[in-house]
Design an enzyme around this catalytic site. Structure first.
Site, PDB file in Angstrom:
ATOM      1  N   SER A 114       0.785  -1.231   0.000  1.00  0.00           N
ATOM      2  CA  SER A 114       0.000   0.000   0.000  1.00  0.00           C
ATOM      3  C   SER A 114       0.817   1.282   0.000  1.00  0.00           C
ATOM      4  O   SER A 114       0.253   2.363  -0.175  1.00  0.00           O
ATOM      5  CB  SER A 114      -0.954   0.001   1.193  1.00  0.00           C
ATOM      6  OG  SER A 114      -1.980  -0.936   0.989  1.00  0.00           O
ATOM      7  N   SER A 219     -10.458   0.744   1.503  1.00  0.00           N
ATOM      8  CA  SER A 219     -10.837  -0.003   0.309  1.00  0.00           C
ATOM      9  C   SER A 219      -9.799   0.196  -0.777  1.00  0.00           C
ATOM     10  O   SER A 219      -9.593   1.308  -1.267  1.00  0.00           O
ATOM     11  CB  SER A 219     -12.203   0.462  -0.207  1.00  0.00           C
ATOM     12  OG  SER A 219     -12.533  -0.210  -1.414  1.00  0.00           O
ATOM     13  N   THR A 354       2.161   2.912   5.412  1.00  0.00           N
ATOM     14  CA  THR A 354       2.598   1.545   5.615  1.00  0.00           C
ATOM     15  C   THR A 354       1.776   0.636   4.727  1.00  0.00           C
ATOM     16  O   THR A 354       0.716   1.021   4.245  1.00  0.00           O
ATOM     17  CB  THR A 354       2.393   1.121   7.078  1.00  0.00           C
ATOM     18  OG1 THR A 354       0.996   1.258   7.392  1.00  0.00           O
ATOM     19  CG2 THR A 354       3.213   1.950   8.029  1.00  0.00           C
TER      20      THR A 354
END
Length: 411
Positions: A114, A219, A354
């Site tokens: 991510s 999401s 993170t």
């Protein structure tokens, strides 16, 4: 700065469709077939007045790094501290391959999960600065007919996860909860190619978590949609825009957005998931489903440079950087901005993100003044409470100079 494991979305009927590699106090948890629950620093004491940026102690950092591996929670750990534009310390611990025992190569690359979102958000905000996208533009304006209720969902809400759109990794086809489901992913799922429209349709076939702007629901679909908006506005893919706007200008030679490629180019440590019969090597995997939400590959060198350039104002104008830092309360003990999260610590305010993907977890954070950056990459395996403790000590040492420096003072 305290690192805690948090879930990435909360709804009453949310499936437990995830294979959790972490134990109850672990640092890392696998979400779906890849994305990691965030290693989210929570607020701690404000820095004492006049406190100087801590010096870097290579010996202590090396010891803290090795402790993470020696506790058995990770097969490999890489970390780097950058101070005032120079690498102050870089270290590795563990092995690159559990079979051969080869050491982790210097400059190893890894999957960043991510953290890819920060790259994608930076491109979107550059386009905002160019007046080609508006943060309050409805999704419907750029992607007509693609998202139900798209006229009520804004670009800003995609960026900060307040859109309510269902997370595609919660879909049963990404379920890795239990040995049977994990085996299915290992043999089929991790090789599957998904187009952006595929994952959007998976998401929009499920009801939203809530009305846009009324809550926070992590999401990955939000960033897949942002990638499609970038493509619609520029005529180039999100990956091409990251290459053109960030990777090449900053000279990030270890950073790539791999598309459907299953390999990590260049030197790297293998990633693993734990199974009853022993570790399963998941280094090779097709990250196409995650795209701008989590497909990236980089190194500690490149990520410290990227964070320094971002917070130092080289990539965004002040107005867009300020917008990126505007946080919403997640209700889970941390805040989230436009692809950037605030990490308060006892030695100052840090900013970063993170994330992870199967076998890899990454923390990127930097001081608000752009002077100090910290990157940690962990290859999680057989995690335990001790993993969380030793990982926390490493993060505290890297950011504030000692394990105790990041904790609030008593009294």
């Amino acid at each position: 700065m305290t690192v805690t494991m948090t879930s990435t979305a909360t709804t009453p009927d949310r499936r437990t469709a995830r294979h959790r590699l972490a134990r109850r106090a672990a640092v890392v948890a696998l979400v779906g077939t890849g994305l990691l629950a965030t290693l989210t620093p929570t607020a701690s004491a404000a820095p004492p007045a006049g406190r100087e940026r801590p010096a870097t102690d290579p010996a202590a950092l090396g010891q803290a790094l090795r402790a993470v591996v020696e506790q058995g929670g990770s097969s490999a750990v890489l970390a780097e501290v950058r101070q005032d534009g120079r690498t102050a310390w870089r270290g590795t611990a563990g092995v690159a391959d559990l079979t051969t025992g080869a050491p982790v190569p210097d400059g190893a690359r890894f999957r960043i999960g991510s953290v890819t979102k920060t790259f994608a958000a930076t491109v979107v905000l550059q386009l905002v600065g160019e007046r080609r996208i508006g943060l309050d533009d409805p999704v419907e304006r750029h992607l007509p007919g693609l998202v139900p209720n798209g006229a009520a969902i804004t670009v800003r809400q995609l960026l900060n996860h307040t859109s309510g759109i269902h997370n595609f990794t919660d879909d049963p086809r990404f379920d890795t909860d239990g040995e049977e489901a994990l085996q299915r992913w290992l043999t089929v799922g991790r090789w599957t190619t998904y187009r952006p429209l595929d994952v959007v349709r998976i998401s929009t076939a499920r009801p939203p978590y809530g009305s846009p702007g009324t809550g926070w629901w992590y999401s990955n679909t939000n960033y897949v949609l942002l990638g499609l908006i970038v493509e619609r506005v520029t005529g180039r893919t999100w990956a091409e825009e990251i290459e053109r706007r960030i990777i090449r200008p900053l000279g990030l030679r270890d950073t790539s957005m791999p598309g459907t490629s299953t390999v990590i180019p260049g030197p790297h440590a293998h990633g693993y998931v734990e199974r009853p019969g022993g570790p399963a090597d998941v280094t090779l995997q097709n990250p196409s489903a995650y795209g701008p939400a989590g497909a990236g590959i980089s190194s500690t060198r490149d990520l410290t440079r990227f964070n320094a350039a971002l917070l130092g104002g080289r990539l965004l104008r002040p107005a867009e950087l300020d917008a990126m830092k505007q946080q919403v309360d997640t209700g889970q003990g941390f805040t989230y901005g436009l692809g950037l999260s605030r990490h308060p610590s006892a030695c100052g305010e840090f900013w970063g993100l993170t994330g992870g993907i199967a076998g890899y977890g990454t923390l990127v954070t930097g001081s608000a003044d752009g002077r100090r950056q910290v990157v940690v990459s962990i290859n999680p395996y057989h995690l335990s409470e001790d993993t969380g403790r030793t990982y926390q000590a490493l993060v505290d040492m890297a950011t504030c100079g000692s394990p105790r420096a990041a904790a609030p003072s008593e009294g």
